[in-house]
Design a protein around this motif. Structure first.
Motif, PDB file in Angstrom:
ATOM      1  N   TRP A 178      26.506  54.145  49.207  1.00 20.82           N
ATOM      2  CA  TRP A 178      27.055  53.620  47.973  1.00 20.82           C
ATOM      3  C   TRP A 178      26.599  52.176  47.791  1.00 20.82           C
ATOM      4  O   TRP A 178      26.556  51.408  48.750  1.00 20.82           O
ATOM      5  CB  TRP A 178      28.584  53.686  47.999  1.00 20.82           C
ATOM      6  N   GLY A 179      26.280  51.827  46.557  1.00 22.13           N
ATOM      7  CA  GLY A 179      25.829  50.467  46.279  1.00 22.13           C
ATOM      8  C   GLY A 179      26.982  49.566  45.886  1.00 22.13           C
ATOM      9  O   GLY A 179      28.013  50.018  45.382  1.00 22.13           O
ATOM     10  N   TYR A 180      26.807  48.286  46.126  1.00 17.67           N
ATOM     11  CA  TYR A 180      27.743  47.290  45.613  1.00 17.67           C
ATOM     12  C   TYR A 180      27.530  47.109  44.111  1.00 17.67           C
ATOM     13  O   TYR A 180      26.431  47.367  43.617  1.00 17.67           O
ATOM     14  CB  TYR A 180      27.518  45.950  46.301  1.00 17.67           C
ATOM     15  N   PRO A 181      28.564  46.644  43.384  1.00 16.99           N
ATOM     16  CA  PRO A 181      29.937  46.444  43.833  1.00 16.99           C
ATOM     17  C   PRO A 181      30.716  47.757  43.799  1.00 16.99           C
ATOM     18  O   PRO A 181      30.333  48.690  43.095  1.00 16.99           O
ATOM     19  CB  PRO A 181      30.495  45.459  42.802  1.00 16.99           C
ATOM     20  N   ALA A 182      31.809  47.807  44.562  1.00 12.22           N
ATOM     21  CA  ALA A 182      32.653  48.996  44.636  1.00 12.22           C
ATOM     22  C   ALA A 182      34.067  48.616  44.203  1.00 12.22           C
ATOM     23  O   ALA A 182      34.650  47.666  44.734  1.00 12.22           O
ATOM     24  CB  ALA A 182      32.664  49.546  46.061  1.00 12.22           C
ATOM     25  N   LEU A 183      34.594  49.343  43.247  1.00 10.36           N
ATOM     26  CA  LEU A 183      35.913  49.047  42.682  1.00 10.36           C
ATOM     27  C   LEU A 183      36.907  50.122  43.080  1.00 10.36           C
ATOM     28  O   LEU A 183      36.591  51.313  43.046  1.00 10.36           O
ATOM     29  CB  LEU A 183      35.818  48.989  41.153  1.00 10.36           C
ATOM     30  N   TYR A 184      38.116  49.710  43.464  1.00 13.19           N
ATOM     31  CA  TYR A 184      39.180  50.691  43.636  1.00 13.19           C
ATOM     32  C   TYR A 184      40.521  50.110  43.222  1.00 13.19           C
ATOM     33  O   TYR A 184      40.722  48.901  43.202  1.00 13.19           O
ATOM     34  CB  TYR A 184      39.230  51.246  45.063  1.00 13.19           C
ATOM     35  N   LYS A 185      41.414  51.015  42.866  1.00 12.67           N
ATOM     36  CA  LYS A 185      42.764  50.660  42.443  1.00 12.67           C
ATOM     37  C   LYS A 185      43.728  50.981  43.568  1.00 12.67           C
ATOM     38  O   LYS A 185      43.656  52.051  44.183  1.00 12.67           O
ATOM     39  CB  LYS A 185      43.153  51.442  41.183  1.00 12.67           C
ATOM     40  N   VAL A 186      44.619  50.058  43.860  1.00 14.35           N
ATOM     41  CA  VAL A 186      45.647  50.311  44.862  1.00 14.35           C
ATOM     42  C   VAL A 186      46.656  51.262  44.236  1.00 14.35           C
ATOM     43  O   VAL A 186      47.304  50.934  43.232  1.00 14.35           O
ATOM     44  CB  VAL A 186      46.327  49.007  45.310  1.00 14.35           C
ATOM     45  N   ASN A 187      46.779  52.444  44.801  1.00  9.38           N
ATOM     46  CA  ASN A 187      47.565  53.496  44.162  1.00  9.38           C
ATOM     47  C   ASN A 187      48.997  53.070  43.878  1.00  9.38           C
ATOM     48  O   ASN A 187      49.632  52.384  44.688  1.00  9.38           O
ATOM     49  CB  ASN A 187      47.567  54.752  45.038  1.00  9.38           C
ATOM     50  N   ASP A 188      49.474  53.475  42.714  1.00 13.40           N
ATOM     51  CA  ASP A 188      50.850  53.202  42.256  1.00 13.40           C
ATOM     52  C   ASP A 188      51.108  51.711  42.047  1.00 13.40           C
ATOM     53  O   ASP A 188      52.258  51.294  41.945  1.00 13.40           O
ATOM     54  CB  ASP A 188      51.890  53.771  43.237  1.00 13.40           C
ATOM     55  N   GLN A 189      50.072  50.918  42.003  1.00  7.61           N
ATOM     56  CA  GLN A 189      50.217  49.479  41.779  1.00  7.61           C
ATOM     57  C   GLN A 189      49.196  49.045  40.728  1.00  7.61           C
ATOM     58  O   GLN A 189      48.123  49.637  40.617  1.00  7.61           O
ATOM     59  CB  GLN A 189      49.981  48.687  43.077  1.00  7.61           C
ATOM     60  N   SER A 190      49.530  48.004  39.992  1.00  7.26           N
ATOM     61  CA  SER A 190      48.550  47.449  39.049  1.00  7.26           C
ATOM     62  C   SER A 190      47.709  46.398  39.768  1.00  7.26           C
ATOM     63  O   SER A 190      47.525  45.279  39.292  1.00  7.26           O
ATOM     64  CB  SER A 190      49.267  46.839  37.838  1.00  7.26           C
ATOM     65  N   LEU A 191      47.212  46.765  40.927  1.00  2.11           N
ATOM     66  CA  LEU A 191      46.386  45.893  41.762  1.00  2.11           C
ATOM     67  C   LEU A 191      45.040  46.552  41.999  1.00  2.11           C
ATOM     68  O   LEU A 191      44.961  47.774  42.177  1.00  2.11           O
ATOM     69  CB  LEU A 191      47.069  45.614  43.105  1.00  2.11           C
ATOM     70  N   TRP A 192      44.017  45.724  42.042  1.00  5.35           N
ATOM     71  CA  TRP A 192      42.648  46.215  42.118  1.00  5.35           C
ATOM     72  C   TRP A 192      41.864  45.411  43.143  1.00  5.35           C
ATOM     73  O   TRP A 192      42.181  44.248  43.423  1.00  5.35           O
ATOM     74  CB  TRP A 192      41.965  46.093  40.760  1.00  5.35           C
ATOM     75  N   VAL A 193      40.819  46.012  43.677  1.00  4.61           N
ATOM     76  CA  VAL A 193      39.933  45.350  44.636  1.00  4.61           C
ATOM     77  C   VAL A 193      38.487  45.666  44.263  1.00  4.61           C
ATOM     78  O   VAL A 193      38.149  46.825  43.988  1.00  4.61           O
ATOM     79  CB  VAL A 193      40.204  45.811  46.078  1.00  4.61           C
ATOM     80  N   LEU A 194      37.651  44.639  44.222  1.00  3.59           N
ATOM     81  CA  LEU A 194      36.219  44.815  44.037  1.00  3.59           C
ATOM     82  C   LEU A 194      35.513  44.303  45.289  1.00  3.59           C
ATOM     83  O   LEU A 194      35.694  43.148  45.687  1.00  3.59           O
ATOM     84  CB  LEU A 194      35.710  44.052  42.823  1.00  3.59           C
ATOM     85  N   ILE A 195      34.715  45.163  45.909  1.00  3.95           N
ATOM     86  CA  ILE A 195      33.999  44.820  47.140  1.00  3.95           C
ATOM     87  C   ILE A 195      32.532  44.553  46.808  1.00  3.95           C
ATOM     88  O   ILE A 195      31.878  45.347  46.131  1.00  3.95           O
ATOM     89  CB  ILE A 195      34.081  45.960  48.171  1.00  3.95           C
ATOM     90  N   SER A 196      32.014  43.433  47.291  1.00  4.69           N
ATOM     91  CA  SER A 196      30.595  43.144  47.144  1.00  4.69           C
ATOM     92  C   SER A 196      30.186  42.161  48.239  1.00  4.69           C
ATOM     93  O   SER A 196      30.873  42.039  49.254  1.00  4.69           O
ATOM     94  CB  SER A 196      30.293  42.590  45.745  1.00  4.69           C
ATOM     95  N   GLU A 197      29.082  41.450  48.028  1.00  6.87           N
ATOM     96  CA  GLU A 197      28.640  40.450  48.984  1.00  6.87           C
ATOM     97  C   GLU A 197      27.910  39.338  48.256  1.00  6.87           C
ATOM     98  O   GLU A 197      27.502  39.490  47.098  1.00  6.87           O
ATOM     99  CB  GLU A 197      27.753  41.062  50.071  1.00  6.87           C
ATOM    100  N   ALA A 198      27.759  38.200  48.931  1.00  9.73           N
ATOM    101  CA  ALA A 198      27.161  37.025  48.287  1.00  9.73           C
ATOM    102  C   ALA A 198      26.574  36.122  49.360  1.00  9.73           C
ATOM    103  O   ALA A 198      26.755  36.328  50.555  1.00  9.73           O
ATOM    104  CB  ALA A 198      28.206  36.275  47.468  1.00  9.73           C
ATOM    105  N   GLY A 199      25.881  35.086  48.883  1.00 10.48           N
ATOM    106  CA  GLY A 199      25.354  34.091  49.814  1.00 10.48           C
ATOM    107  C   GLY A 199      24.169  34.565  50.625  1.00 10.48           C
ATOM    108  O   GLY A 199      23.944  34.106  51.740  1.00 10.48           O
ATOM    109  N   ILE A 200      23.369  35.468  50.075  1.00 11.14           N
ATOM    110  CA  ILE A 200      22.180  35.960  50.774  1.00 11.14           C
ATOM    111  C   ILE A 200      21.157  34.827  50.900  1.00 11.14           C
ATOM    112  O   ILE A 200      20.825  34.154  49.922  1.00 11.14           O
ATOM    113  CB  ILE A 200      21.558  37.132  50.016  1.00 11.14           C
TER     114      ILE A 200
END
Length: 643
Positions: free
Chosen positions: A193-215
């Protein structure tokens, strides 16, 4: 004293040891702990992330493994914690020349943990817990002049089954969709799977986006892999390919890229600058020559390059009439015919006050696209870039990169640095995703790495998926950096649109790109009614501020971006049915405002225009056609609006 140190060391390396780091605003908590790992009593370092909602902390990332592998040593299991630094405040404050926000500021807390492996070789892991997310990286602090191979990571992100996620099956061009899934499996995907990756914390209005930086030149670009465990997305390095190592080869000391998690409400993610916050400051001080802007683009409408001189002239004239500062002369300019050469086209553009950008093949032989192999070495770049400045070219588009190997990362950086010496803007196509380079090298205007409007030329898939895709990209790909989607097309190229004209108009605002390449044929813009055509004239491509008003991936988005005293607002309906989009104005001040709005008319090809008075307390309900949308501009009463 020795006995005290022994007791402390034993305590720090025990399996039950855990440390907490809080963000300055206390909303995000990161926990670092040791857990058993397999047989023989070995242990491994894990981390987890929690977010404070009301009075309680909610787990947004369950305990997930850390560790890294060198060819000569493993730094995964049985690490011993031998020391830790004190928490240090981090304050990032800087200006960006492109992106969602001009003035960027973020606060964090940094702490470094010092480990040793079984061979008593050191590894440091540095964590930063910001107000809008978490970043961490590995460091081998000891010194060695000999090059070592860093092969892989044990780093992983646990995303439990049933979690809603939007992830792109990996392709080296990053040109794919982000389908909604509640499972880590995908029959059409090899588990990468490629970056970025988004997911929602179930039953919550909270979200997480995973990626990387500073190459840096010491790094490759990573991806995620869940082949072994569908709920564990492991950070993986690219494999070796022709003339390029897999993983990383470097002398010591060595630092990894920053692993980044943006955490919070959807608005926190969309408005975050964490990717550039953790990246290196600008590598050069003189940036007055860097001018982002809109460009007319010749390729899309005809699925062909710039071999036809007369057609290039049409697009230069389009840029003049639309008051766009640039025209992009795409591939085949080296074989231009039909009444003129590249030199003639450049002279014509100069006489009209239009700046030019030229396309380059990075060095592959794909598609036979020319010119090829003019940038592969420093000597070739110096020769080519000197020539470009002599003939008055302002920037380059470099296409067809061949992967995320360390050698390719070095090639990107070499191009950016050499181009900056010659005052050339850069746009990467067929390329890796943004990883924060726009801060370090502000001549980087945009990057493709998106399944964009160009795909209307290649097959018919985008026709049915475009609306949903367009309302997913603001929550995934465009969060991490400028995105050269080549939007706002009203006519059909090889395959038809189903999005409405108002939807297409809105893409100019919804999609952020330092160079916004308007892709349609000149007649499509000339045929627009006067008001929406005026909306696209002098269109800004950099923003002082960005606000997410409302949205949900794949369904809809309403967003506002400020340039000076004007707010540009747009909304997209990602559904195949009618939808009402709510537009609130609580981002405005307390004055009275005038809102010029362009929205769906009686059918997909009609745009209705109106101007109304609004104030901060108002809410507008805007009815959108299936796959429709709206766009508009807000000005304070008494100030100037569109011309």
């Amino acid at each position: 004293m020795k006995s005290v140190f022994f007791v402390l060391s034993f305590f720090l390396s025990s399996v039950g040891y855990a440390q907490q780091i809080l963000s300055p605003n206390k909303k995000i908590k990161l926990v670092v702990e040791m857990q058993p790992a397999g047989q023989k009593g070995l242990s491994q370092v894990y981390f987890k992330v929690l977010y404070k909602s009301k009075e309680a902390y909610i787990e947004v990332l369950p305990a997930s493994p850390l560790g890294i592998l060198r060819e000569d040593q493993q730094f995964t299991s049985n690490l011993k914690l031998i020391g830790e630094g004190k928490p240090v405040s981090v304050h990032d404050k800087y200006e960006m020349l492109t992106g969602k926000r001009k003035l960027c500021e973020n606060f964090g807390t940094e702490k470094t943990f010092n480990y040793q492996n079984d061979s008593k070789q050191p590894l440091n892991i540095t964590f930063r817990v910001y107000n809008d997310g978490v970043a961490f990286r590995y460091t081998f602090p000891n010194r060695s002049d000999s090059s070592l191979s860093i092969k892989d990571e044990a780093t992983g992100y646990v995303i439990p089954e049933g979690t809603a996620r939007w992830m792109q099956p990996f392709e080296q061009s990053y040109e794919n969709f982000y389908p909604l899934s509640t499972s880590g499996s995908n029959e059409k995907n090899s588990g990468e799977w490629g970056y970025p990756a988004l997911y929602k914390v179930n039953d919550q209005s909270l979200w997480v986006l995973i990626s990387e930086a500073g190459i840096t030149r010491q790094n490759c670009g990573a991806k995620l892999n869940n082949k072994q465990n569908t709920n564990l997305y492991k950070v993986s390095y690219p494999v070796a390919k022709k003339d390029m190592h897999g993983g990383v080869v470097s002398a010591l000391p060595w630092k990894s890229q920053w692993h980044v998690m943006i955490v919070g409400k959807l608005a926190d993610l969309v408005e975050s600058t964490l990717i550039t916050d953790v990246s290196e400051p600008t590598a050069f001080k003189d940036t007055k020559w860097i001018e982002p802007g809109s460009a007319a683009w010749v390729y899309w409408a005809y699925n062909h390059g710039s071999k036809d001189y007369q057609r290039v002239i049409e697009y230069i004239d389009l840029a003049v009439k639309m008051k766009w500062p640039y025209v992009l002369i795409d591939w085949e300019w080296d074989t231009m015919t039909n009444g003129g050469t590249l030199k003639d086209a450049l002279n014509y553009a100069r006489s009209k006050g239009i700046k030019t950008l030229l396309w380059y093949n990075s060095g592959t032989e794909w598609l036979g696209a020319t010119p090829v192999d003019r940038l592969l070495t420093h000597e070739k770049r110096e020769k080519e870039f000197s020539w470009l400045r002599e003939i008055g070219v302002s920037g380059i588009k470099v296409d067809f990169f061949a992967g995320d190997q360390q050698a390719m990362m070095q090639y990107y950086i070499d191009i950016l640095e050499d181009a900056a010496k010659h005052n050339l803007l850069v746009n990467f196509h067929g390329a890796t995703i943004p990883r924060g380079w726009a801060r370090t090298y502000p001549n980087l205007m945009s990057t493709e790495a998106v399944y964009g409007a160009e795909w209307y030329n290649n097959n018919g898939i985008l026709t049915d998926k475009a609306a949903s895709h367009n309302t997913t990209l603001p929550f995934t790909r465009n969060i991490v950096g400028s995105m050269d989607y080549t939007p706002v097309t009203f006519s059909n190229s090889q395959h038809e649109h189903k999005t409405s004209f108002a939807h297409e108009l809105a893409l100019a605002v919804v999609f952020e790109s330092g160079l916004q390449h308007f892709a349609d044929r000149p007649s499509a813009y000339y045929d627009l009614p006067e008001e929406p055509r005026g909306f696209l004239k002098n269109f800004p491509t950099t923003w002082d501020e960005t606000k997410l008003i409302n949205g949900y991936p794949g369904e809809m988005i309403v967003i506002a971006r400020r340039k000076g005293k004007l707010w540009y607002v747009a909304g997209l309906n990602g559904k195949d049915t009618e939808q009402t989009l709510n537009l609130t104005f609580n981002f405005l001040g307390n004055s009275g405002y005038s809102f010029q709005i362009f929205k769906d008319g009686i059918d997909t090809k009609a745009i209705t225009s109106e101007t109304r008075s609004i104030k901060k307390s108002n809410t507008l309900q805007i009815q959108c056609l299936p796959r429709g949308g709206f766009a508009g501009v807000i000005s304070e009463k008494g100030s100037s609006t569109l011309k």
